[in-house]
Every structure is written in C-alpha cells, then in structure tokens.
Design an enzyme around this catalytic site. Sequence first.
Site, PDB file in Angstrom:
ATOM      1  N   THR A  12       0.815  -1.217   0.000  1.00 18.43           N
ATOM      2  CA  THR A  12       0.000   0.000   0.000  1.00 18.43           C
ATOM      3  C   THR A  12       0.850   1.268   0.000  1.00 18.43           C
ATOM      4  OG1 THR A  12      -1.833  -1.078   1.119  1.00 18.43           O
ATOM      5  CG2 THR A  12      -1.675   1.296   1.415  1.00 18.43           C
ATOM      6  N   ASP A  57       1.534  -6.577  -4.416  1.00 15.76           N
ATOM      7  CA  ASP A  57       0.684  -6.573  -3.234  1.00 15.76           C
ATOM      8  C   ASP A  57       1.216  -7.737  -2.396  1.00 15.76           C
ATOM      9  OD1 ASP A  57      -2.620  -5.919  -2.510  1.00 15.76           O
ATOM     10  OD2 ASP A  57      -1.566  -7.559  -1.526  1.00 15.76           O
ATOM     11  N   SER A  58       1.425  -7.528  -1.110  1.00 16.04           N
ATOM     12  CA  SER A  58       2.159  -8.550  -0.348  1.00 16.04           C
ATOM     13  C   SER A  58       1.374  -9.842  -0.181  1.00 16.04           C
ATOM     14  CB  SER A  58       2.613  -8.014   1.004  1.00 16.04           C
ATOM     15  OG  SER A  58       1.563  -7.992   1.928  1.00 16.04           O
ATOM     16  N   SER A  59       0.112  -9.854  -0.544  1.00 20.84           N
ATOM     17  CA  SER A  59      -0.608 -11.138  -0.490  1.00 20.84           C
ATOM     18  C   SER A  59      -0.062 -12.102  -1.553  1.00 20.84           C
ATOM     19  CB  SER A  59      -2.119 -10.941  -0.617  1.00 20.84           C
ATOM     20  OG  SER A  59      -2.406  -9.903  -1.507  1.00 20.84           O
ATOM     21  N   THR A  89       1.475  -4.635   4.177  1.00 22.79           N
ATOM     22  CA  THR A  89       1.275  -5.023   5.579  1.00 22.79           C
ATOM     23  C   THR A  89       0.735  -6.443   5.726  1.00 22.79           C
ATOM     24  OG1 THR A  89      -0.956  -4.069   5.592  1.00 22.79           O
ATOM     25  CG2 THR A  89       0.856  -2.650   6.349  1.00 22.79           C
ATOM     26  N   ASP A  90       0.031  -6.933   4.691  1.00 22.19           N
ATOM     27  CA  ASP A  90      -0.692  -8.205   4.874  1.00 22.19           C
ATOM     28  C   ASP A  90       0.222  -9.365   5.275  1.00 22.19           C
ATOM     29  OD1 ASP A  90      -3.099  -7.033   4.371  1.00 22.19           O
ATOM     30  OD2 ASP A  90      -3.198  -7.627   2.268  1.00 22.19           O
ATOM     31  N   GLN A 271      -4.150 -20.438  19.487  1.00 21.61           N
ATOM     32  CA  GLN A 271      -4.969 -19.420  18.801  1.00 21.61           C
ATOM     33  C   GLN A 271      -4.979 -18.114  19.595  1.00 21.61           C
ATOM     34  OE1 GLN A 271      -8.897 -20.989  18.074  1.00 21.61           O
ATOM     35  NE2 GLN A 271      -8.038 -22.851  17.217  1.00 21.61           N
ATOM     36  N   CYS A 272      -4.609 -18.184  20.890  1.00 17.93           N
ATOM     37  CA  CYS A 272      -4.568 -16.956  21.694  1.00 17.93           C
ATOM     38  C   CYS A 272      -3.306 -16.200  21.309  1.00 17.93           C
ATOM     39  CB  CYS A 272      -4.483 -17.272  23.178  1.00 17.93           C
ATOM     40  SG  CYS A 272      -5.835 -18.266  23.765  1.00 17.93           S
TER      41      CYS A 272
END
Length: 335
Positions: A12, A57-59, A89-90, A271-272
Amino acid sequence: MKKILVIYTGGTIGMVNTPSGYAPEKDAFHNLLDRIPELHAEAMPHWDIVDMEPLLDSSNITVVEWNAIGQLIADHYDNYDGFVVLHGTDTMAYTASALSFMLRGNGKPVILTGSQIPLCEIRNDARDNIITSLLIAASGQVHEVCLYFGGKLLRGNRAIKYSADDLIAFESPNYPALAEAGIAIRYNTPALLPPNRGRFAFQRLKNVPIGVIKVFPGIQFDLFDSIMTERLKGIVIETFGAGNIPGHADSLLPIIRKASDNGTVIIVCSQCPHGTVSLGAYEASSALKEAGAVSGYDITTEAAVAKLYYLFSRGLSRDEIRVRMERSMRGEITV
Ligand code: ASP
C-alpha cells in the site's frame, strides 16, 4: 555518514489509485519520495533505493520473493549500515520472520515497514513510517530484523498484523516493543538482541510443503486425512488456549500419528495471541504430545511457518528440526 539501502517490494505504501483499485507503481512512488524534503535533510542517513521486479501486493509474496529480498541484503551487506524493506502489511510479519532466520549471523538493522494509507494520499502514515525507519536503521542501536509501524519497533519474528484498518496495525503480544517513537525514539535496550559476532551467511529457502490447521469446535479431523501424506513435511496446529484439542473427536489422534509416522514435523501453537502453549498441562493436550507433536510455546504462527521453511531448507533431519522448533534461535520464542 551512515548508509542505508531501501528495498521497495510493493504494498500500500507506494500504491496509487487505478481503475481496479490501489496498485503499486514504481515511478509515481519515486516522484512522491523526491517531494519529501525531510528524506534528504542533513539529519538523515544517506540512502539508496532498489525496486523489486515486479512490485507486489504482499498477499502475492512467496518463498521466491523472500529469497530475492534476502539475496539483495546479502549482496549489499558489506556496503550498507542497515536496510529498510518497504513491504505490504498483509504478509509483513511472515517476511520479517523469514528474514530473521534466513540472515544467519546478521548484526545489522533490517527494518520492515509499510503503511495503511498510501504516500499519495494527503493524510497518510507512510511518511512517518519511512522517515522513522530510516532513523532507526541508522541509529546503531539495532542489530536484528524488526518491523516498525505506527510508532513501535517490534522484533520481526514476534510481530502479528493485528488490525486491518488502524494505523497502529501490528502487535507483539508476547515480547515487549524494542523501541517506541514518541517525542524521542526510546530504545528498550534490554529487549534488543546483542550485536551478532558470528559470520554472516544467507540461507535461501526452498518451497517446502507445509500446512496450518486451525482447530474449531466441531472440526471433522478426518477431512484432513488426505493431506497427511509423506509429502507434507511440517504442519502447524493452531490449538485452543494452552495447546488443547477437542478430546471427544478422537479422529485427530490417528491423523496426528499418521503424520508423525510419515515423518511430518507437528508444531502446536495457540490461537490466543498472548500466552504460551503448555503441552500436558491439560488432559486435552497430553494426547498431542504422546502422538509426537512438539510445542511451539509462544511462537506466532507466522514465525512457526517461516522457521519450518528455514529448518527444512537447511537440510536438517526431522529429529533435529523437532529439537530446534522447541528452542529459540532468533528470539522468536520464550522457553
Ligand atoms: N494488500 C496490501 C499489501 O499487503 C495491504 C497493505 O500494504 O497494507 O500489499
């Protein structure tokens, strides 16, 4: 005067509005940078910029781009005092984690940054993120791969993207910030890695077949049976809390055992975002340990994935990888 190499990968930060939405454009970004006088002020280090081809795009980032970024740093390692990687950022936390492992013996600052709003917009977070990253890279205080965003410098392999729209988009839930940029940039010196005295070496990554499974209530583990083949080298299981899995669904254990018998390395994460896996603390997690899984402790999924790529790319045996996954190599886990 310190010399910093800026590596522009896309994201971005340098995007402009196109008919199909924001997309990176090299020339437009360079023109915008030229119009920021602070970037050329006396207090700034000398910096050069190289662009990756194509800008992404970093994806879309894969092991191929990690190797390309790492190779650029390795090629210029002796000629620059530090590196700033401009990145979307992704997947920035994945790339930061990967670089932390790939750059063996690294003693130089490698600061990944980006922005939530592109530099082309009047109101943006790109300008500060670039300027402050350059100052941090030239400060002489940092000797590791970090991520700077929204006023905070985080250890790269401890960071997670935490918000899709806040300007403070990254968190390091299990490790303190390495620096905070308020009126002054305050370094948290005890939290920083010491200057590395080892020999620098760059490890390329291979596109190792690995997987991530997130456990959820009602998960039908038998659906995953077909991916548990000898091809699967490593798997990260995102469990509940401190490493717990549903006990009633006993179909998980045969699958984990099958994976283990096939030679797959099984890493248990939580997952925490905050806290650590403690295998065996509950009955619900003991079975995982018995089935051959190892604990990722408080590692992020991003760092666990990157570490698996790295350890397999080094050609280590499965047993060595299991041992190293439970040890901190670059400050990525608290054991
Ligand atoms: N999709 C963008 C990217 O990761 C988002 C961003 O940079 O903030 O490249």
